[in-house]
Design a protein around this motif. Structure first.
Motif, PDB file in Angstrom:
ATOM      1  N   LEU A   1       0.793  -1.297   0.037  1.00 19.47           N
ATOM      2  CA  LEU A   1       0.140  -0.020   0.018  1.00 19.47           C
ATOM      3  C   LEU A   1       0.854   1.217  -0.016  1.00 19.47           C
ATOM      4  O   LEU A   1       0.460   2.365  -0.528  1.00 19.47           O
ATOM      5  N   SER A   2       2.002   1.126   0.641  1.00 17.21           N
ATOM      6  CA  SER A   2       3.081   2.273   0.719  1.00 17.21           C
ATOM      7  C   SER A   2       3.872   2.534  -0.814  1.00 17.21           C
ATOM      8  O   SER A   2       4.662   3.495  -0.735  1.00 17.21           O
ATOM      9  N   ASN A   3       3.846   1.438  -1.336  1.00 16.87           N
ATOM     10  CA  ASN A   3       4.609   1.425  -2.624  1.00 16.87           C
ATOM     11  C   ASN A   3       3.661   1.247  -3.779  1.00 16.87           C
ATOM     12  O   ASN A   3       4.206   0.371  -4.619  1.00 16.87           O
ATOM     13  N   VAL A   4       2.577   2.115  -3.858  1.00 16.53           N
ATOM     14  CA  VAL A   4       1.735   2.066  -4.968  1.00 16.53           C
ATOM     15  C   VAL A   4       2.428   2.090  -6.430  1.00 16.53           C
ATOM     16  O   VAL A   4       1.994   1.497  -7.584  1.00 16.53           O
TER      17      VAL A   4
ATOM     18  N   LEU B   1       9.924  -6.480  -1.671  1.00 21.20           N
ATOM     19  CA  LEU B   1       9.695  -5.617  -0.779  1.00 21.20           C
ATOM     20  C   LEU B   1       9.730  -5.979   0.546  1.00 21.20           C
ATOM     21  O   LEU B   1      10.337  -5.537   1.706  1.00 21.20           O
ATOM     22  N   PRO B   2       9.034  -7.141   0.905  1.00 16.74           N
ATOM     23  CA  PRO B   2       9.163  -7.735   2.331  1.00 16.74           C
ATOM     24  C   PRO B   2      10.741  -8.235   2.764  1.00 16.74           C
ATOM     25  O   PRO B   2      11.235  -8.266   3.967  1.00 16.74           O
TER      26      PRO B   2
ATOM     27  N   LEU C   1       1.475 -11.269   5.046  1.00 14.84           N
ATOM     28  CA  LEU C   1       0.817 -10.217   5.611  1.00 14.84           C
ATOM     29  C   LEU C   1       0.900  -8.973   4.554  1.00 14.84           C
ATOM     30  O   LEU C   1      -0.060  -8.022   4.655  1.00 14.84           O
ATOM     31  N   ALA C   2       1.682  -8.869   3.778  1.00  9.54           N
ATOM     32  CA  ALA C   2       1.771  -7.748   2.791  1.00  9.54           C
ATOM     33  C   ALA C   2       0.575  -7.938   1.783  1.00  9.54           C
ATOM     34  O   ALA C   2       0.474  -7.016   1.153  1.00  9.54           O
TER      35      ALA C   2
ATOM     36  N   VAL D   1      -7.196  -3.800  -6.842  1.00 10.68           N
ATOM     37  CA  VAL D   1      -7.563  -3.232  -5.410  1.00 10.68           C
ATOM     38  C   VAL D   1      -7.183  -1.848  -4.962  1.00 10.68           C
ATOM     39  O   VAL D   1      -7.703  -1.000  -4.595  1.00 10.68           O
ATOM     40  N   ILE D   2      -5.844  -1.474  -5.452  1.00 10.79           N
ATOM     41  CA  ILE D   2      -5.357  -0.404  -5.223  1.00 10.79           C
ATOM     42  C   ILE D   2      -5.693   0.611  -5.886  1.00 10.79           C
ATOM     43  O   ILE D   2      -6.189   1.772  -5.544  1.00 10.79           O
TER      44      ILE D   2
END
Length: 283
Positions: free
Chosen positions: A114-117, A130-131, A185-186, A282-283
């Motif tokens: 979400l913070s890296n759209v 990313l994780p 979770l990501a 979704v985003i």
């Protein structure tokens, strides 16, 4: 040509196998290193001493633990009369390193996508790293804290335990487990926005259900199964055995932990790869 481009598209569902994971990590190792370095540096950008804060922060926390618990509360971990005044602080600090690593990785995980759209919209960007980057950043700070712990132990005790060199081996299964959970979770954080708040509450609960502030021997028998089920418990105990008490670690337990961690890694990676195709929608 079109088939080749299709295979390079990281937003297409891929086989969530160890081979796919290995290829992704090898192929993107330089990008992972660059993003990790950028993330670490960005945290201290604008401060006077910059990256040195990563070293002074754990020193400050260890000093606080020493003053509060050994001088004010005069706390002891055991009834051993040979336990020096700052031993409790060192034992506590060992648990806090694991707790902070656990909390930082899991609390960041639901918001990684979400913070890296902007990365989601880029077809050529490997979202699965990313994780990994988040874990590497947390591991950097944990490594600095371990260094502070070792230096403090030598300064206050006057000797060094050779079993301290086992830290990387002990912490490896824990890192594998965290990465698997982080991928899960990501992905869930994209589709279920409440995951972030839930994980925050869960990590707080697990903080009190782990032997960070107390020994397992002090836990009532009825509650011990819950404490032992905490993924941090075994790692904290093994680290204390090697760093603080210079005692043999539980190799059988560590092997079982590693197998379970690899299972979580595989499931988490497979889930992430399977669900990533829906991120953009979704985003």
């Amino acid at each position: 040509m079109n088939q080749k481009n299709h295979n390079l598209n990281p937003h297409e569902p891929k086989l969530g196998s160890f081979i796919a994971l290995y290829k992704s990590l090898i192929k993107n190792r330089q990008l992972i290193l660059h993003m990790t370095k950028r993330d670490v540096i960005s945290r201290y950008r604008g401060s006077i001493i910059g990256l040195a804060w990563s070293f002074f922060n754990p020193i400050f926390m260890l000093s606080v633990y020493t003053i509060v618990f050994s001088l004010i509360f005069k706390a002891k971990w055991s009834v051993d009369e040979g336990e020096n005044k700052i031993q409790f602080a060192l034992i506590l600090f060992t648990g806090m390193i694991v707790l902070n690593l656990f909390s930082e990785v899991l609390n960041r995980a639901p918001g990684l996508i979400l913070s890296n759209v902007n990365y989601v919209k880029k077809v050529v960007f490997p979202l699965e790293i990313l994780p990994v980057v988040s874990l590497c950043v947390a591991l950097f700070h944990a490594s600095v804290s371990f260094l502070v712990l070792i230096i403090a132990f030598v300064v206050f005790n006057g000797y060094f335990n050779l079993s301290t060199f086992l830290i990387p081996i002990i912490i490896l299964p824990f890192l594998i487990l965290l990465l698997g959970i982080s991928w899960t979770l990501a992905s869930l954080g994209v589709f279920i926005r409440d995951v972030g708040q839930t994980i925050g509450l869960l990590t707080t609960l697990l903080m009190f259900l782990s032997p960070v502030f107390y020994p397992i021997s002090a836990v009532p028998e009825k509650l011990k199964p819950f404490i032992l089920a905490n993924p941090m418990t075994f790692i904290i105990e093994q680290l204390r055995l090697s760093v603080i008490w210079d005692k043999p670690i539980n190799w059988t337990g560590l092997s079982i932990y590693l197998i379970i961690a690899i299972l979580f890694l595989f499931v988490g990676f497979a889930w992430f790869q399977k669900t990533r195709k829906g991120f953009a929608d979704v985003i």
